[in-house]
Design a protein around this motif. Structure first.
Motif, PDB file in Angstrom:
ATOM      1  N   HIS A 148       0.823  -1.207   0.000  1.00 50.96           N
ATOM      2  CA  HIS A 148       0.000   0.000   0.000  1.00 50.96           C
ATOM      3  C   HIS A 148       0.867   1.272   0.000  1.00 50.96           C
ATOM      4  N   LEU A 149       2.166   1.112   0.139  1.00 50.67           N
ATOM      5  CA  LEU A 149       3.051   2.264   0.260  1.00 50.67           C
ATOM      6  C   LEU A 149       3.505   2.745  -1.110  1.00 50.67           C
ATOM      7  N   PRO A 150       3.516   4.072  -1.316  1.00 46.35           N
ATOM      8  CA  PRO A 150       4.065   4.597  -2.569  1.00 46.35           C
ATOM      9  C   PRO A 150       5.582   4.404  -2.591  1.00 46.35           C
ATOM     10  N   SER A 151       6.167   4.462  -3.774  1.00 47.85           N
ATOM     11  CA  SER A 151       7.620   4.333  -3.911  1.00 47.85           C
ATOM     12  C   SER A 151       8.321   5.486  -3.213  1.00 47.85           C
ATOM     13  N   PHE A 152       9.509   5.204  -2.726  1.00 49.68           N
ATOM     14  CA  PHE A 152      10.332   6.243  -2.130  1.00 49.68           C
ATOM     15  C   PHE A 152      11.153   6.889  -3.239  1.00 49.68           C
ATOM     16  N   PRO A 153      11.348   8.202  -3.192  1.00 52.91           N
ATOM     17  CA  PRO A 153      12.103   8.876  -4.260  1.00 52.91           C
ATOM     18  C   PRO A 153      13.542   8.352  -4.377  1.00 52.91           C
ATOM     19  N   ALA A 154      14.044   8.347  -5.590  1.00 52.21           N
ATOM     20  CA  ALA A 154      15.433   7.975  -5.834  1.00 52.21           C
ATOM     21  C   ALA A 154      16.341   9.161  -5.515  1.00 52.21           C
ATOM     22  N   GLY A 155      17.602   8.874  -5.248  1.00 48.80           N
ATOM     23  CA  GLY A 155      18.595   9.922  -5.033  1.00 48.80           C
ATOM     24  C   GLY A 155      18.555  10.509  -3.634  1.00 48.80           C
ATOM     25  N   GLU A 156      19.280  11.594  -3.473  1.00 52.12           N
ATOM     26  CA  GLU A 156      19.338  12.257  -2.175  1.00 52.12           C
ATOM     27  C   GLU A 156      18.006  12.918  -1.855  1.00 52.12           C
ATOM     28  N   VAL A 157      17.670  12.885  -0.576  1.00 45.69           N
ATOM     29  CA  VAL A 157      16.415  13.471  -0.101  1.00 45.69           C
ATOM     30  C   VAL A 157      16.744  14.368   1.095  1.00 45.69           C
TER      31      VAL A 157
END
Length: 159
Positions: A81-90
């Motif tokens: 149910h979780l959306p993808s986590f962004p790629a790269g630095e956050v």
């Protein structure tokens, strides 16, 4: 005890969210940058370790119910149910919001399946209670990184 298809489906749904949360927490841990980096970096490791233990405990509960848990990457990616986590630095402040959202979504799914789980297997529902309590605590603690104090007028009722 042999779990019904409903119980299997509900607990499997929670399992994939826990696995996804574990992986996303580690992704955040490796890629955050910005203010309060060190504290958040360490806090994410604490969350990741707790969530990993929860997923293991739930998978072992499924085995006790004669169910084969499915933690394969393709299953997790297709059913979480979780959306993808962004790629790269956050940025750390963005990571706080992203992780808080994912903690809350994981809890939300647990609450959705809870009553059906409890009806068939109160022991598994008790396990979900413990997970919910700890995940909500993690969400509160992480989200506090970005919160501002409430004003005095919001804290106290007017006479």
């Amino acid at each position: 005890m042999h779990a019904s298809e409903t119980l299997r489906t509900n607990l499997q749904s929670v399992l994939v969210d826990l696995i996804a949360l574990h992986l996303q927490g580690k992704q955040a841990h490796w890629n955050i940058v910005g203010p309060n980096f060190r504290d958040l970096h360490l806090q994410l490791d604490e969350i990741v370790e707790g969530v990993r233990e929860f997923s293991d405990q739930l998978a072992e509960r499924l085995r006790a119910l004669n169910v084969q848990p499915d933690g394969r990457i393709e299953t997790v990616a297709a059913t979480t149910h979780l959306p993808s986590f962004p790629a790269g630095e956050v940025l750390t402040t963005d990571a706080v919001n992203l992780i808080t959202e994912r903690l809350n979504l994981t809890v939300e799914n647990m609450r959705v399946v809870h009553d059906a789980v409890d009806e068939e297997d109160p022991t598994s529902a008790d396990i979900l209670h413990l997970f919910i309590e700890k995940l909500e605590q993690y969400a509160w603690m992480v989200s506090a990184e970005n919160r501002r104090p409430q004003s005095a007028t919001q804290n106290h009722a007017q006479p």
